[in-house]
Design an enzyme around this catalytic site. Structure first.
Site, PDB file in Angstrom:
ATOM      1  N   GLU A  33       0.846  -1.197   0.000  1.00 33.05           N
ATOM      2  CA  GLU A  33       0.000   0.000   0.000  1.00 33.05           C
ATOM      3  C   GLU A  33       0.885   1.252   0.000  1.00 33.05           C
ATOM      4  OE1 GLU A  33      -3.056  -0.069  -1.183  1.00 33.05           O
ATOM      5  OE2 GLU A  33      -3.854  -1.248   0.478  1.00 33.05           O
ATOM      6  N   GLY A 120     -16.713   5.330  -2.550  1.00 36.22           N
ATOM      7  CA  GLY A 120     -15.996   5.756  -1.350  1.00 36.22           C
ATOM      8  C   GLY A 120     -15.486   4.611  -0.501  1.00 36.22           C
ATOM      9  N   GLY A 122     -13.014   2.711  -1.248  1.00 35.52           N
ATOM     10  CA  GLY A 122     -11.595   2.461  -1.495  1.00 35.52           C
ATOM     11  C   GLY A 122     -11.377   1.319  -2.463  1.00 35.52           C
ATOM     12  N   SER A 126     -13.414   5.396  -9.265  1.00 37.01           N
ATOM     13  CA  SER A 126     -13.075   6.461 -10.217  1.00 37.01           C
ATOM     14  C   SER A 126     -12.076   5.969 -11.260  1.00 37.01           C
ATOM     15  CB  SER A 126     -12.574   7.715  -9.505  1.00 37.01           C
ATOM     16  OG  SER A 126     -11.423   7.441  -8.751  1.00 37.01           O
ATOM     17  N   ASP A 170      -4.314   1.273  -9.345  1.00 33.73           N
ATOM     18  CA  ASP A 170      -5.760   1.076  -9.507  1.00 33.73           C
ATOM     19  C   ASP A 170      -6.122   0.858 -10.974  1.00 33.73           C
ATOM     20  OD1 ASP A 170      -5.572   1.735  -6.869  1.00 33.73           O
ATOM     21  OD2 ASP A 170      -6.563   3.686  -7.057  1.00 33.73           O
ATOM     22  N   TYR A 220      -3.218  12.598   0.737  1.00 32.28           N
ATOM     23  CA  TYR A 220      -2.546  11.678  -0.184  1.00 32.28           C
ATOM     24  C   TYR A 220      -1.382  12.400  -0.863  1.00 32.28           C
ATOM     25  CZ  TYR A 220      -1.954   8.160  -3.831  1.00 32.28           C
ATOM     26  OH  TYR A 220      -1.434   7.193  -4.665  1.00 32.28           O
TER      27      TYR A 220
HETATM   28  C1  GLA Z   1      -5.029   4.998  -3.986  1.00 35.14           C
HETATM   29  C2  GLA Z   1      -4.214   5.389  -5.216  1.00 35.14           C
HETATM   30  C3  GLA Z   1      -3.242   4.283  -5.620  1.00 35.14           C
HETATM   31  C4  GLA Z   1      -2.416   3.813  -4.435  1.00 35.14           C
HETATM   32  C5  GLA Z   1      -3.295   3.547  -3.219  1.00 35.14           C
HETATM   33  C6  GLA Z   1      -2.502   3.250  -1.993  1.00 35.14           C
HETATM   34  O1  GLA Z   1      -5.879   3.934  -4.283  1.00 35.14           O
HETATM   35  O2  GLA Z   1      -5.065   5.681  -6.297  1.00 35.14           O
HETATM   36  O3  GLA Z   1      -2.426   4.719  -6.680  1.00 35.14           O
HETATM   37  O4  GLA Z   1      -1.393   4.720  -4.140  1.00 35.14           O
HETATM   38  O5  GLA Z   1      -4.156   4.630  -2.929  1.00 35.14           O
HETATM   39  O6  GLA Z   1      -1.795   2.067  -2.128  1.00 35.14           O
END
Ligand code: GLA
Length: 384
Positions: A33, A120, A122, A126, A170, A220
């Site tokens: 992560e 939302g 996670g 998007s 993602d 972030y």
């Molecule tokens: C979000 C970001 C990813 C990654 C994660 C954390 O999902 O879009 O690129 O950095 O957080 O691992």
């Protein structure tokens, strides 16, 4: 009615045409992560929940969008990509902005879109949306983009138009996903390998805090900057370093005082987390669920204390599992500040696990805890 049928039916109701239908899934991440933007490793997979686009080209240069889940229309001329008056079309506009910046010409189009990725949570709804639209436009306008081009452009849409400086995980997981497999991705050179996800006798379940912290985007970007600060400092001593991928945990310790807090703790987490991914992959191959789960707990502790992207609800859910023998591992998943925990649970006890954790969450926070069983589904594609 299945989500894809609902989207196609809505299209026919509004436009009476015969659209093509595309889907792009959400993702989970087993381990690794905040490592993607540090050139590290990640271990994501695409899930069986997705964004769907029913779409047809138009003869003019207009774009007509209908968000089926919101019941809202948004229309604009293709040649005017100014920021929208409502939030949701920002992702589609970001995609069109990327096409324009790359000198790729398209005509107008009309689309109905929607999906079943919990917003939302996670699970990257998007990224799925951006990838789905790019994939669809690539097909209906025969643009000749590769899957990797789509991944990169979708990431840039997020970076440059939406304003979140996200890594590539993602989008990559959504576009390259494969049923039943996790993807071990090296974010430095984008080399990847599929690993069948089998930890015998165990299943995955996500527990959704339903907390959506608005600071997620700005924090972030701050984390990303803190990592860069750490890299610049270390480069004075080790000129060959390009990112935290090149840094060992020892080097971070050696320069602890100069880095200061919080940069030191951020770098400590990232170097350890990058290391954990190949170790976890090995455990997966050896079918070592308990040891794999222990890595997940280590990741959570690092995200909580060093990287500071967790929150009270996520910590509660992870801590709650520690006394449950049926749980091999648990941690917060994704960017943080809310969203889901991912839990590795003995298959025959999934029902009782969900029951207990839901009750505990309701008792402590006074809110329901949606739980989602994870099925690893196919990556982005057309539905025929
Ligand atoms: C979000 C970001 C990813 C990654 C994660 C954390 O999902 O879009 O690129 O950095 O957080 O691992």
């Amino acid at each position: 009615m299945q989500t894809q049928e609902r989207i196609a039916a809505k299209y026919r109701e509004i436009y009476q045409g015969s659209p093509r239908l595309f889907h792009s899934p959400g993702r989970i991440n087993l381990i690794g992560e905040h490592t993607d933007y540090n050139d590290g490793f990640v271990l994501p997979a695409s899930v069986d929940k997705a964004v769907y686009f029913a779409i047809e080209p138009r003869d003019d240069r207009n774009v007509e969008l209908y968000a089926a889940d919101l019941g809202e229309h948004y229309h604009f001329p293709l040649d005017d990509l100014s920021k929208p008056s409502v939030q949701w079309p920002v992702f589609q506009l970001g995609v069109l902005d990327q096409l324009r910046k790359n000198g790729i010409g398209i005509g107008g189009f009309q689309a109905v879109f929607g999906g079943d990725i919990p917003a939302g949570a996670g699970m990257s709804s998007s990224a799925a949306l951006e990838c789905c639209l790019l994939f669809a436009l690539n097909e209906i306008y025969t643009l000749g983009l590769s899957r990797l081009d789509i991944v990169r452009m979708a990431q840039k849409a997020e970076n440059e138009f939406v304003g979140v400086n996200c890594g590539i995980m993602d989008q990559f997981a959504s576009v390259f996903g494969r049923p039943g497999s996790v993807i071990r991705l090296d974010c430095r050179n984008l080399e990847y390998e599929y690993y069948p996800f089998v930890l015998e006798g165990y299943g995955l379940v996500l527990c959704d805090t339903t907390v959506k912290h608005s600071l997620a985007g700005s924090e972030y970007n701050t984390r990303r900057k803190e990592c860069e600060t750490g890299v610049s400092l270390l480069q004075q001593y080790y000129p060959g370093i390009k990112s935290l991928r090149d840094v060992s945990a020892d080097q971070v310790e050696r320069h602890k005082d100069e880095m200061g807090d919080p940069v030191y703790r951020r770098c400590r987490f990232i170097t350890r987390e990058i290391q954990r991914v190949p170790e976890a992959c090995q455990l997966l191959l050896e079918n070592e669920a308990q040891a794999f789960g222990a890595k997940m707990y280590e990741t959570h502790e690092g995200l909580r204390h060093d990287y500071e992207v967790s929150c009270e609800e996520l910590d509660f859910l992870v801590d709650f599992t520690r006394s449950l023998p049926e749980v091999a591992g648990a941690r917060m998943m994704g960017g943080g500040f809310g969203g889901c925990t991912i839990n590795l649970v003995r298959s025959e006890q999934l029902d009782s696990f969900e029951k207990q954790v839901k009750e505990a969450y309701l008792g402590t926070f006074g809110r329901e805890l949606p739980c989602y069983r994870v099925e690893i589904g196919a990556g982005t594609g057309e539905i025929r």
